[in-house]
Each structure stands twice: as structure tokens, then as C-alpha cells.
Design an enzyme around this catalytic site. Structure first.
Site, PDB file in Angstrom:
ATOM      1  N   ARG A  28      -1.121   9.283  34.081  1.00 30.21           N
ATOM      2  CA  ARG A  28       0.095   8.652  33.575  1.00 30.21           C
ATOM      3  C   ARG A  28       0.158   8.853  32.061  1.00 30.21           C
ATOM      4  O   ARG A  28      -0.863   9.068  31.403  1.00 30.21           O
ATOM      5  CB  ARG A  28       0.081   7.155  33.883  1.00 30.21           C
ATOM      6  CG  ARG A  28       0.048   6.819  35.345  1.00 30.21           C
ATOM      7  CD  ARG A  28      -0.122   5.299  35.528  1.00 30.21           C
ATOM      8  NE  ARG A  28      -0.115   4.922  36.926  1.00 30.21           N
ATOM      9  CZ  ARG A  28      -1.217   4.689  37.651  1.00 30.21           C
ATOM     10  NH1 ARG A  28      -2.418   4.809  37.100  1.00 30.21           N
ATOM     11  NH2 ARG A  28      -1.114   4.346  38.918  1.00 30.21           N
ATOM     12  N   LYS A  52      -3.867   1.490  35.181  1.00 29.50           N
ATOM     13  CA  LYS A  52      -3.224   0.191  35.308  1.00 29.50           C
ATOM     14  C   LYS A  52      -4.253  -0.874  35.648  1.00 29.50           C
ATOM     15  O   LYS A  52      -5.192  -0.623  36.400  1.00 29.50           O
ATOM     16  CB  LYS A  52      -2.156   0.228  36.411  1.00 29.50           C
ATOM     17  CG  LYS A  52      -0.909   0.986  36.022  1.00 29.50           C
ATOM     18  CD  LYS A  52       0.107   0.882  37.139  1.00 29.50           C
ATOM     19  CE  LYS A  52       1.403   1.548  36.767  1.00 29.50           C
ATOM     20  NZ  LYS A  52       2.390   1.479  37.867  1.00 29.50           N
ATOM     21  N   HIS A 122       6.002  12.449  34.153  1.00 32.11           N
ATOM     22  CA  HIS A 122       5.784  12.025  35.536  1.00 32.11           C
ATOM     23  C   HIS A 122       5.969  13.185  36.520  1.00 32.11           C
ATOM     24  O   HIS A 122       5.383  13.166  37.603  1.00 32.11           O
ATOM     25  CB  HIS A 122       6.701  10.859  35.905  1.00 32.11           C
ATOM     26  CG  HIS A 122       6.261  10.155  37.148  1.00 32.11           C
ATOM     27  ND1 HIS A 122       5.229   9.252  37.152  1.00 32.11           N
ATOM     28  CD2 HIS A 122       6.685  10.253  38.425  1.00 32.11           C
ATOM     29  CE1 HIS A 122       5.045   8.816  38.382  1.00 32.11           C
ATOM     30  NE2 HIS A 122       5.911   9.406  39.175  1.00 32.11           N
ATOM     31  N   ARG A 125       2.657  14.483  37.250  1.00 34.74           N
ATOM     32  CA  ARG A 125       1.926  13.605  38.171  1.00 34.74           C
ATOM     33  C   ARG A 125       2.376  13.842  39.612  1.00 34.74           C
ATOM     34  O   ARG A 125       1.572  14.001  40.517  1.00 34.74           O
ATOM     35  CB  ARG A 125       2.165  12.149  37.759  1.00 34.74           C
ATOM     36  CG  ARG A 125       1.410  11.128  38.574  1.00 34.74           C
ATOM     37  CD  ARG A 125       1.575   9.750  37.912  1.00 34.74           C
ATOM     38  NE  ARG A 125       1.007   8.688  38.686  1.00 34.74           N
ATOM     39  CZ  ARG A 125      -0.282   8.375  38.733  1.00 34.74           C
ATOM     40  NH1 ARG A 125      -1.156   9.083  38.033  1.00 34.74           N
ATOM     41  NH2 ARG A 125      -0.716   7.376  39.463  1.00 34.74           N
ATOM     42  N   HIS A 148      -3.982   5.135  42.422  1.00 31.91           N
ATOM     43  CA  HIS A 148      -3.083   4.251  43.153  1.00 31.91           C
ATOM     44  C   HIS A 148      -3.902   3.189  43.883  1.00 31.91           C
ATOM     45  O   HIS A 148      -4.891   3.516  44.537  1.00 31.91           O
ATOM     46  CB  HIS A 148      -2.260   5.030  44.184  1.00 31.91           C
ATOM     47  CG  HIS A 148      -1.151   5.828  43.591  1.00 31.91           C
ATOM     48  ND1 HIS A 148      -0.679   6.984  44.163  1.00 31.91           N
ATOM     49  CD2 HIS A 148      -0.407   5.656  42.474  1.00 31.91           C
ATOM     50  CE1 HIS A 148       0.301   7.467  43.427  1.00 31.91           C
ATOM     51  NE2 HIS A 148       0.479   6.682  42.389  1.00 31.91           N
ATOM     52  N   TYR A 157       4.467  10.669  47.793  1.00 33.69           N
ATOM     53  CA  TYR A 157       4.498  11.955  47.109  1.00 33.69           C
ATOM     54  C   TYR A 157       4.216  13.117  48.052  1.00 33.69           C
ATOM     55  O   TYR A 157       4.240  14.264  47.636  1.00 33.69           O
ATOM     56  CB  TYR A 157       3.462  11.974  45.982  1.00 33.69           C
ATOM     57  CG  TYR A 157       3.772  11.031  44.850  1.00 33.69           C
ATOM     58  CD1 TYR A 157       4.497  11.453  43.755  1.00 33.69           C
ATOM     59  CD2 TYR A 157       3.323   9.717  44.883  1.00 33.69           C
ATOM     60  CE1 TYR A 157       4.770  10.599  42.705  1.00 33.69           C
ATOM     61  CE2 TYR A 157       3.586   8.845  43.834  1.00 33.69           C
ATOM     62  CZ  TYR A 157       4.309   9.295  42.751  1.00 33.69           C
ATOM     63  OH  TYR A 157       4.578   8.438  41.723  1.00 33.69           O
TER      64      TYR A 157
END
Length: 183
Positions: A28, A52, A122, A125, A148, A157
Site C-alpha cells: 500500500r 494496517k 493501488h 497492488r 489482508h 482481486y
């Protein structure tokens, strides 16, 4: 899908390094902006990043991407601190992390220099995840590499066509009744 990375990384070393890491890791913008030089292992081509929720994970660079990062690192004297540093219009390197906006601006600079249509960080990604899955990596591996928390997020995705899924099922072997021995 992201255009051939070679078109984009043929700019300047810091720009090429940022683009190469995005393409090679699926990181990211914030993860790349916060990446630290001492967390990069050139021998293993690995980079520990913080994602994250302050979760750390190891990502890996392709050989080609490692060359771009190595070229950038050879230009700077510091051994610790931010992996990528901002450079002002006079070529002066500031010893601080890039901002997420600077990562986005770097992608825009590279895109403009390569004459490509709209492209975001992105997109790298998204392409990274799709390429992993297309190459046969399992969903759990892709999920771990991109950080994730939920496999459902990674599955969004998945761009593999129905024919690929059908071929996967065709490889399964279910015995026929006539193949079973009578007790």
C-alpha cells in the site's frame, strides 16, 4: 492491469525504485511511505513493512526490483531511516519519509514520463495480486503477502477466468462406482 513496468521505471532511480517496489510487493502507499532502510535485506530481497493495524509482514522483491532499489540506496549515505526519501526540485534529499501523497505523485510522474493513461499506486497492488493468482499462487499466500486480514478481500482481486477454475476441478479424481472393489 498495470502496463509493462519497464516503461514506467525507465525514469530516475528514486522513482524507479518506488515503482519497482510497488509492482514487486503489492504494498500500500502508506506501507511504502513508511518503509525503513534497515528493514530491507538485499541478500534475501526482503522488506519488512508495517501494514494496517501496525501489523508487520515480510514482502519480497523480484531480482529486477532489487536492482532498482539497490541503485537508489547506492545514491544515499544513510544506513538507517526511511527507505525512500523526498528529493526537492534542486536535487536536495531530505532525511524524512515520503508522504502517501508523494508516493502517488511519484506514480503520476512515472506515468506521465512513460506516456501512459491513468495509473494509481493501488493499480500496482491490484495487478500484483492478480499476477500471483494467475501464476498459480494459492489465495492464502497472496493474502499473506498483501496483508489482508480476510481472504474474502483478497478473493475480490481474483481475475482468473472460468476456464482456469474449470481446469482446476478437472484435475480432481473422484472414483467411479465401477472402480470401487466390492466388499
Amino acid at each position: 492491469m498495470v502496463p509493462a513496468v519497464a516503461h514506467v521505471v525507465a525514469v530516475a532511480e528514486p522513482v524507479a525504485g518506488v515503482i519497482a517496489v510497488l509492482a514487486s510487493t503489492g504494498a500500500r502507499r502508506a506501507e511504502l511511505a513508511g518503509a525503513r532502510r534497515e528493514h530491507y535485506d538485499p541478500g534475501e530481497r526482503s522488506l519488512r513493512i508495517v501494514g494496517k493495524g501496525n501489523k508487520e509482514r515480510e514482502v519480497y522483491l523480484t531480482e529486477e526490483s532489487a536492482v532498482y532499489v539497490g541503485a537508489w540506496l547506492a545514491r544515499t549515505v544513510w544506513r538507517t531511516g526511511p527507505l525512500f526519501l523526498p528529493i526537492d526540485r534542486w536535487g536536495i534529499v531530505a532525511r524524512r519519509h515520503l508522504t502517501t501523497k508523494a508516493v502517488a505523485d511519484t506514480v503520476n510522474t512515472a506515468r506521465d514520463a512513460a506516456g501512459l493513461p491513468r495509473l494509481t499506486a493501488h493499480d500496482f497492488r491490484r495487478t500484483f495480486i492478480g499476477e500471483l493468482l494467475d501464476s498459480g499462487a494459492d489465495l492464502a499466500t497472496a493474502q499473506a503477502l498483501v496483508g489482508h486480514a480476510n481472504p474474502t478481500t483478497t478473493a475480490r482481486y481474483d481475475r482468473r477466468p472460468a476456464a482456469t477454475r474449470r481446469a482446476a476441478v478437472a484435475r480432481l479424481h473422484i472414483p467411479r462406482p465401477e472402480d470401487l472393489e466390492a466388499p
